[in-house]
Scaffold this motif. Structure first.
Motif, PDB file in Angstrom:
ATOM      1  N   VAL A   1      -8.518  -1.831  10.249  1.00  0.00           N
ATOM      2  CA  VAL A   1      -7.469  -1.147   9.492  1.00  0.00           C
ATOM      3  C   VAL A   1      -7.850   0.319   9.342  1.00  0.00           C
ATOM      4  O   VAL A   1      -8.975   0.654   8.962  1.00  0.00           O
ATOM      5  N   ARG A   2      -6.891   1.163   9.625  1.00  0.00           N
ATOM      6  CA  ARG A   2      -7.087   2.604   9.450  1.00  0.00           C
ATOM      7  C   ARG A   2      -6.640   2.986   8.033  1.00  0.00           C
ATOM      8  O   ARG A   2      -5.568   2.561   7.586  1.00  0.00           O
ATOM      9  N   ILE A   3      -7.443   3.763   7.357  1.00  0.00           N
ATOM     10  CA  ILE A   3      -7.141   4.137   5.965  1.00  0.00           C
ATOM     11  C   ILE A   3      -7.172   5.650   5.847  1.00  0.00           C
ATOM     12  O   ILE A   3      -8.164   6.291   6.222  1.00  0.00           O
ATOM     13  N   ARG A   4      -6.094   6.187   5.325  1.00  0.00           N
ATOM     14  CA  ARG A   4      -6.044   7.634   5.067  1.00  0.00           C
ATOM     15  C   ARG A   4      -6.506   7.893   3.631  1.00  0.00           C
ATOM     16  O   ARG A   4      -6.007   7.275   2.688  1.00  0.00           O
ATOM     17  N   ILE A   5      -7.447   8.802   3.499  1.00  0.00           N
ATOM     18  CA  ILE A   5      -8.158   9.018   2.234  1.00  0.00           C
ATOM     19  C   ILE A   5      -7.695  10.332   1.602  1.00  0.00           C
ATOM     20  O   ILE A   5      -7.738  11.387   2.254  1.00  0.00           O
ATOM     21  N   PRO A   6      -7.306  10.321   0.332  1.00  0.00           N
ATOM     22  CA  PRO A   6      -6.913  11.576  -0.323  1.00  0.00           C
ATOM     23  C   PRO A   6      -8.143  12.400  -0.692  1.00  0.00           C
ATOM     24  O   PRO A   6      -9.258  11.874  -0.802  1.00  0.00           O
TER      25      PRO A   6
ATOM     26  N   ILE B   1      -3.784   5.989   0.996  1.00  0.00           N
ATOM     27  CA  ILE B   1      -4.071   6.089  -0.435  1.00  0.00           C
ATOM     28  C   ILE B   1      -3.668   7.491  -0.877  1.00  0.00           C
ATOM     29  O   ILE B   1      -4.098   8.484  -0.289  1.00  0.00           O
ATOM     30  N   VAL B   2      -2.834   7.550  -1.910  1.00  0.00           N
ATOM     31  CA  VAL B   2      -2.351   8.836  -2.401  1.00  0.00           C
ATOM     32  C   VAL B   2      -2.769   8.986  -3.856  1.00  0.00           C
ATOM     33  O   VAL B   2      -2.573   8.076  -4.668  1.00  0.00           O
ATOM     34  N   ALA B   3      -3.360  10.123  -4.173  1.00  0.00           N
ATOM     35  CA  ALA B   3      -3.673  10.451  -5.561  1.00  0.00           C
ATOM     36  C   ALA B   3      -2.559  11.343  -6.063  1.00  0.00           C
ATOM     37  O   ALA B   3      -2.454  12.507  -5.675  1.00  0.00           O
ATOM     38  N   ALA B   4      -1.686  10.781  -6.893  1.00  0.00           N
ATOM     39  CA  ALA B   4      -0.480  11.485  -7.311  1.00  0.00           C
ATOM     40  C   ALA B   4      -0.602  11.852  -8.778  1.00  0.00           C
ATOM     41  O   ALA B   4      -0.767  10.985  -9.623  1.00  0.00           O
TER      42      ALA B   4
END
Lengths: 105, 382
Positions: A13-18, A98-101
């Motif tokens: 799984v590819r994970i995009r990191i904030p 993953i988004v840090a909002a």
């Protein structure tokens, strides 16, 4: 994609990191291998985050609280679908974002 | 008054280093030997909300900082080289899954007793008590408090309490007995344990709680800051939502000592600092607690008030402060004293200024300005 490790099958799984979490990963994107217990049981979001924490200890607790809930200012997208359910399935080839909002000063 | 024997008192420090925890990171101010020149360094953890940062007086090298960001969950950072490098706790304070509770942030850090190197305590928001036995790397809940069937009655719900969250603070350890501790809670009151946290009882007699239907309840009070008197651990001082108090053990009734403050100033405030060697000397920073509780310097004219007689009388100390239009707020962890002779007094404001006195409050000067909102100021001694 599904890969076979020395012990068992795994989904990559590819994970995009904030940016607030890159002190753990050192980069904006990582991949993790999540064990596949049976072909009819795809990995879950919770399983992906557990695998992420194995590679980068401590990162999960910054995203998920001790009751298993996604923290209020964190958003998770599997592909383009937002979810806060750790039992959500992760299809083969999906990307977790993953988004840090946060608003305010 | 029985005081600690000389051998049990900490040696005088040679230098003062201030750890300044802010809403946007951690800074340090290091004074020269005369405490005339100060060097500001930082930020570390830029963008993190640092609620508290404390040095370990047992080794003069270890620092712990309680941090979170706006997005991410709470954690603890540890340094074993006086802040040059930091490592994150592998298991930060967190409630048990069975409890259903969530730590929003760690609010307070206290090094353990000198006989227990590596032991630390943490107080959280909402109210929880945690202990580390490995220098802050891993934390376990103190079950005698966190799982106590009376806890909810003592503290109220996790959504109750102060505007930025209910909190457990003022973790005080008797220097003569590692198992004897006090805690303060907003709300909840002051509690005492004789056995390292296995059992607790309230210690609030004599303290007003005029925001509750019963003005003299057993618990549910709002202590803002509680301190052990310097050199005399049988004396406690408390800055409370409802005034300033002193308790002399083994007594269990607090004496109100804020009622001798000038009426135009009042006895509302957040921090309280004690002299490291004189149990009769303490300092408070009055705040405006009238009408809608502005919580600013009364009249925009800031001052520290010092007592040298255990709170029987107070002296205004404002030399060096602005004489008008200075609407400071000083949070409960943002005032401290160093271990020098004469003692230095330091505090930080929510408007990002650090003020200090090297003559026990006779005169102050601004040591730093333009910092983010200051949450805590602690003096590290070495």
């Amino acid at each position: 994609m599904t890969a076979r490790t020395s012990q068992e099958a795994a989904t990559i799984v590819r994970i995009r990191i904030p940016s607030p979490l890159r002190s753990y990963t050192g980069g904006s994107e990582v991949t993790v291998a999540v064990p596949v217990l049976a072909p009819e049981l795809p990995p879950t979001l919770g399983g992906v985050l557990a695998a992420l924490n194995l590679n980068y200890p401590g990162i999960r607790f910054r995203i998920i609280d001790e009751q298993g809930k996604v923290r209020p200012h964190v958003k998770l997208f599997v592909g383009t679908d937002a979810t806060r359910d750790l039992s959500s399935p992760i299809p083969s080839g999906a990307t977790l974002m993953i988004v840090a909002a946060l608003s305010g000063g | 008054m029985a005081r600690l024997p000389a051998a049990a008192r900490p040696a005088l420090a040679r230098r003062t280093r201030l750890l300044i925890a802010t809403r946007k990171g951690l800074w340090t101010l290091t004074g020269d030997v005369s405490r005339n020149g100060w060097k500001l360094a930082g930020p570390q953890f830029l963008g993190h909300i640092v609620h508290h940062a404390t040095a370990d007086p047992r080794d003069s090298r270890t620092l712990l900082a309680a941090a979170r960001t706006g997005h991410l969950g709470p954690t603890i950072f540890r340094s074993s080289d006086s802040g040059r490098t930091w490592k994150e706790a592998t298991r930060p304070p967190a409630f048990s899954e069975e409890s259903g509770r969530v730590v929003d942030h760690t609010f307070w850090l206290t090094p353990g007793h000198p006989s227990e190197p590596g032991v630390w305590f943490a107080g959280t928001s909402p109210q929880g008590l945690f202990r580390s036995a490995d220098g802050g790397a891993t934390w376990q809940g103190v079950n005698g408090f966190n799982l106590n069937p009376q806890r909810k009655a003592w503290c109220g719900g996790d959504q109750d309490g102060t505007p930025d969250g209910p909190k457990l603070h003022s973790i005080l350890i008797d220097p003569r007995d590692a198992a004897h501790m006090y805690i303060g809670m907003s709300g909840g009151g002051v509690f005492e344990t004789p056995d390292a946290g296995a059992h607790w009882w309230p210690l609030n007699k004599g303290v007003r709680a005029d925001f509750l239907p019963d003005p003299a309840p057993e618990y549910g009070h709002d202590p803002h800051c509680v301190r052990l008197a310097g050199g005399h651990p049988d004396r406690l001082y408390q800055q409370n939502h409802c005034g300033i108090y002193r308790l002399d053990r083994p007594g269990d009734v607090w004496q109100e000592i804020g009622n001798t403050m000038p009426k135009t100033v009042g006895s509302v405030g957040f921090p309280l600092a004690v002299h490291p060697r004189d149990p009769n000397t303490l300092w408070v920073v009055p705040m405006d607690g009238t009408s809608v509780w502005p919580r600013t310097a009364p009249g925009g004219r800031p001052a520290v008030y010092r007592s040298r007689d255990g709170g029987r009388s107070w002296k205004r100390q404002d030399q060096g402060f602005p004489k008008s239009q200075a609407w400071w707020t000083v949070k409960r962890q943002a005032m401290t004293a160093d271990n020098r002779d004469p003692t230095g007094i330091y505090f930080g404001t929510t408007s990002g200024e650090v003020w200090g006195s090297r003559d026990e409050g006779r005169s102050f000067r601004c040591l730093a300005r333009n910092l983010p909102q200051i949450y805590a100021v602690e003096a590290a001694t070495n």
